[in-house]
Design a protein around this motif. Structure first.
Motif, PDB file in Angstrom:
ATOM      1  N   SER A   1     -12.782 -10.127  -4.053  1.00  0.00           N
ATOM      2  CA  SER A   1     -12.556 -11.547  -3.757  1.00  0.00           C
ATOM      3  C   SER A   1     -11.324 -11.678  -2.876  1.00  0.00           C
ATOM      4  O   SER A   1     -10.861 -10.701  -2.289  1.00  0.00           O
ATOM      5  N   GLY A   2     -10.778 -12.899  -2.737  1.00  0.00           N
ATOM      6  CA  GLY A   2      -9.672 -13.133  -1.817  1.00  0.00           C
ATOM      7  C   GLY A   2      -8.441 -12.313  -2.184  1.00  0.00           C
ATOM      8  O   GLY A   2      -7.863 -12.486  -3.261  1.00  0.00           O
ATOM      9  N   ILE A   3      -8.029 -11.434  -1.307  1.00  0.00           N
ATOM     10  CA  ILE A   3      -6.972 -10.469  -1.618  1.00  0.00           C
ATOM     11  C   ILE A   3      -5.596 -11.032  -1.322  1.00  0.00           C
ATOM     12  O   ILE A   3      -5.371 -11.658  -0.291  1.00  0.00           O
ATOM     13  N   TYR A   4      -4.688 -10.788  -2.261  1.00  0.00           N
ATOM     14  CA  TYR A   4      -3.306 -11.198  -2.063  1.00  0.00           C
ATOM     15  C   TYR A   4      -2.396 -10.161  -2.718  1.00  0.00           C
ATOM     16  O   TYR A   4      -2.866  -9.219  -3.390  1.00  0.00           O
ATOM     17  N   GLY A   5      -1.108 -10.337  -2.515  1.00  0.00           N
ATOM     18  CA  GLY A   5      -0.123  -9.417  -3.059  1.00  0.00           C
ATOM     19  C   GLY A   5       1.170  -9.581  -2.283  1.00  0.00           C
ATOM     20  O   GLY A   5       1.363 -10.585  -1.575  1.00  0.00           O
ATOM     21  N   PRO A   6       2.074  -8.622  -2.393  1.00  0.00           N
ATOM     22  CA  PRO A   6       3.339  -8.721  -1.660  1.00  0.00           C
ATOM     23  C   PRO A   6       3.105  -8.935  -0.167  1.00  0.00           C
ATOM     24  O   PRO A   6       2.321  -8.227   0.459  1.00  0.00           O
ATOM     25  N   GLY A   7       3.772  -9.949   0.372  1.00  0.00           N
ATOM     26  CA  GLY A   7       3.639 -10.257   1.791  1.00  0.00           C
ATOM     27  C   GLY A   7       2.479 -11.167   2.121  1.00  0.00           C
ATOM     28  O   GLY A   7       2.430 -11.721   3.218  1.00  0.00           O
ATOM     29  N   ARG A   8       1.550 -11.346   1.202  1.00  0.00           N
ATOM     30  CA  ARG A   8       0.366 -12.170   1.450  1.00  0.00           C
ATOM     31  C   ARG A   8       0.065 -12.983   0.197  1.00  0.00           C
ATOM     32  O   ARG A   8      -0.706 -12.536  -0.664  1.00  0.00           O
TER      33      ARG A   8
ATOM     34  N   ALA B   1      -7.481   2.206   6.734  1.00  0.00           N
ATOM     35  CA  ALA B   1      -6.365   2.181   5.778  1.00  0.00           C
ATOM     36  C   ALA B   1      -5.474   0.972   6.054  1.00  0.00           C
ATOM     37  O   ALA B   1      -4.362   1.093   6.568  1.00  0.00           O
ATOM     38  N   GLY B   2      -5.997  -0.203   5.711  1.00  0.00           N
ATOM     39  CA  GLY B   2      -5.244  -1.435   5.881  1.00  0.00           C
ATOM     40  C   GLY B   2      -4.463  -1.778   4.629  1.00  0.00           C
ATOM     41  O   GLY B   2      -3.974  -0.893   3.932  1.00  0.00           O
ATOM     42  N   TYR B   3      -4.371  -3.048   4.325  1.00  0.00           N
ATOM     43  CA  TYR B   3      -3.545  -3.512   3.208  1.00  0.00           C
ATOM     44  C   TYR B   3      -3.997  -2.908   1.878  1.00  0.00           C
ATOM     45  O   TYR B   3      -3.203  -2.377   1.105  1.00  0.00           O
ATOM     46  N   SER B   4      -5.294  -2.949   1.602  1.00  0.00           N
ATOM     47  CA  SER B   4      -5.815  -2.399   0.350  1.00  0.00           C
ATOM     48  C   SER B   4      -5.681  -0.882   0.313  1.00  0.00           C
ATOM     49  O   SER B   4      -5.333  -0.304  -0.722  1.00  0.00           O
TER      50      SER B   4
ATOM     51  N   ALA C   1       6.299  -2.695   2.608  1.00  0.00           N
ATOM     52  CA  ALA C   1       6.955  -1.662   1.815  1.00  0.00           C
ATOM     53  C   ALA C   1       6.149  -1.296   0.590  1.00  0.00           C
ATOM     54  O   ALA C   1       6.218  -0.198   0.106  1.00  0.00           O
ATOM     55  N   ARG C   2       5.374  -2.234   0.047  1.00  0.00           N
ATOM     56  CA  ARG C   2       4.526  -1.876  -1.076  1.00  0.00           C
ATOM     57  C   ARG C   2       3.070  -1.837  -0.644  1.00  0.00           C
ATOM     58  O   ARG C   2       2.317  -1.037  -1.144  1.00  0.00           O
ATOM     59  N   SER C   3       2.789  -2.782   0.198  1.00  0.00           N
ATOM     60  CA  SER C   3       1.498  -3.292   0.508  1.00  0.00           C
ATOM     61  C   SER C   3       0.476  -2.805  -0.433  1.00  0.00           C
ATOM     62  O   SER C   3      -0.366  -2.145  -0.355  1.00  0.00           O
TER      63      SER C   3
ATOM     64  N   ILE D   1      -6.938  -3.802  -6.981  1.00  0.00           N
ATOM     65  CA  ILE D   1      -7.880  -3.049  -6.130  1.00  0.00           C
ATOM     66  C   ILE D   1      -7.547  -1.566  -6.216  1.00  0.00           C
ATOM     67  O   ILE D   1      -8.426  -0.717  -6.411  1.00  0.00           O
ATOM     68  N   ALA D   2      -6.268  -1.250  -6.079  1.00  0.00           N
ATOM     69  CA  ALA D   2      -5.827   0.139  -6.176  1.00  0.00           C
ATOM     70  C   ALA D   2      -6.167   0.719  -7.544  1.00  0.00           C
ATOM     71  O   ALA D   2      -6.667   1.854  -7.652  1.00  0.00           O
ATOM     72  N   GLY D   3      -5.915  -0.057  -8.598  1.00  0.00           N
ATOM     73  CA  GLY D   3      -6.192   0.435  -9.945  1.00  0.00           C
ATOM     74  C   GLY D   3      -7.670   0.653 -10.187  1.00  0.00           C
ATOM     75  O   GLY D   3      -8.068   1.651 -10.805  1.00  0.00           O
ATOM     76  N   ALA D   4      -8.499  -0.273  -9.711  1.00  0.00           N
ATOM     77  CA  ALA D   4      -9.946  -0.125  -9.882  1.00  0.00           C
ATOM     78  C   ALA D   4     -10.463   1.086  -9.121  1.00  0.00           C
ATOM     79  O   ALA D   4     -11.309   1.842  -9.624  1.00  0.00           O
TER      80      ALA D   4
END
Length: 311
Positions: free
Chosen positions: A158-165, A11-14, A295-297, A194-197
């Motif tokens: 593919s290359g993952i990004y989002g809040p903080g990254r 249970a990491g970032y994704s 906080a969101r990750s 990723i979460a939505g898929a």
């Protein structure tokens, strides 16, 4: 997701993004980490934390017995997939409520296609050892699904990004670089997609192979330049790839060049929240959540985390 019990190995970032996106659902979510220090961040994401370091604990075994949906985001090792090595017998014989399995993989399994387009029907031509192990792990999970009669969804990310990254953060902390290798492009994916898929595939109990990636493969230096424009600052100077100082793993990412299409997940009815990096960066900059990674990750650490340097 009413009445579901979800178990996330890794249970990491994704995984945390998925859990946060599922807070409005009637679902109990367990998740593993190798570090006790990360328990609190998992709890904040709505995850009941458990420690997994290659061996099943009694607590994990008990949680798996009543799990309805299993999500695996743990990188394979030379000895094989750590989750299958530890839990194959449990999954096969001691999870009567299990309905669906998801395995988070990587578009790295396609290898190098000289900048050409690939979709889920394309041949896997893995170059790096980590991608070879990914292909083997995918096949092992699909075979397990066949053996127990449960759908298995392989999500190639593919290359993952989002809040903080993201490039905004990299510019702020001074780590952004504009490496230029002519013709080189990468795909990206925002953690919310990723979460939505995952939610979409889970709700439909859909199995199969799905690329989960944006629609705009682009040179990495363009992403940094766009983020700098949003921030109203000068982008860092361009650096020729040949003279750049990179770790062997980071350099290996540039040895694979392809444009990845997400045909299967779209055919399954999913619509991306952020179909390209511009819309995602626009949103994060406007909302101000671009700094707030926990906080969101993105990805479970190891092989995919290196992509942070090239997205």
């Amino acid at each position: 997701m009413s009445g579901k019990q979800i178990f996330i190995f890794g249970a990491g970032y994704s995984g945390k993004a998925f859990a946060r996106a599922s807070k409005d659902a009637d679902a109990t979510i367990f998740g593993t980490t190798r570090s006790l220090e990360k328990f609190e961040t998992l709890r904040q994401a709505g995850i009941m934390p458990l420690r997994f370091d290659g061996a099943l604990t009694p607590e994990i075994g008990e949680a798996l017995k009543t799990t309805t949906h299993l999500v695996v985001s743990v990188a394979p090792e030379e000895a094989g997939d750590p989750v299958l090595n530890a839990a194959r017998q449990t999954i096969t014989a001691e999870m009567p409520s299990l309905r669906w399995i998801a395995y988070l993989s990587t578009v790295g399994v396609y290898g190098d296609h000289s900048g050409g387009w690939v979709d889920e029907t394309a041949e896997c031509r893995p170059v790096s050892k980590r991608s070879v192990m990914r292909v083997a792990a995918e096949q092992d999970w699909l075979k397990l699904g066949e053996d127990i009669g449960r759908p298995v969804a392989i999500l190639r990310l593919s290359g993952i990004y989002g809040p903080g990254r993201n490039a905004l953060v990299n510019l702020e902390n001074g780590t952004a670089r504009r490496l230029v290798k002519p013709g080189q492009v990468f795909n990206r994916i925002h953690c919310d997609d990723i979460a939505g898929a995952l939610r979409h595939l889970l709700e439909g109990s859909r199995g199969g192979i799905f690329n989960v990636t944006d629609d705009l493969p682009a040179p990495p230096q363009d992403v940094v330049a766009y983020a700098a424009e949003l921030m109203g600052i000068e982008p860092p100077p361009e650096i020729p790839f040949e003279t750049a100082q990179l770790s062997p793993m980071a350099r290996s990412f540039y040895g694979e060049n392809k444009r990845v299409a997400s045909a299967a997940i779209k055919a399954a009815g999913y619509r991306f929240r952020f179909p390209d990096y511009r819309s995602a960066l626009d949103h994060m900059w406007a909302s101000g959540d671009w700094r707030d990674g926990e906080a969101r990750s993105p990805m479970n650490g190891r092989d995919r985390s290196v992509a942070r340097g090239v997205i």
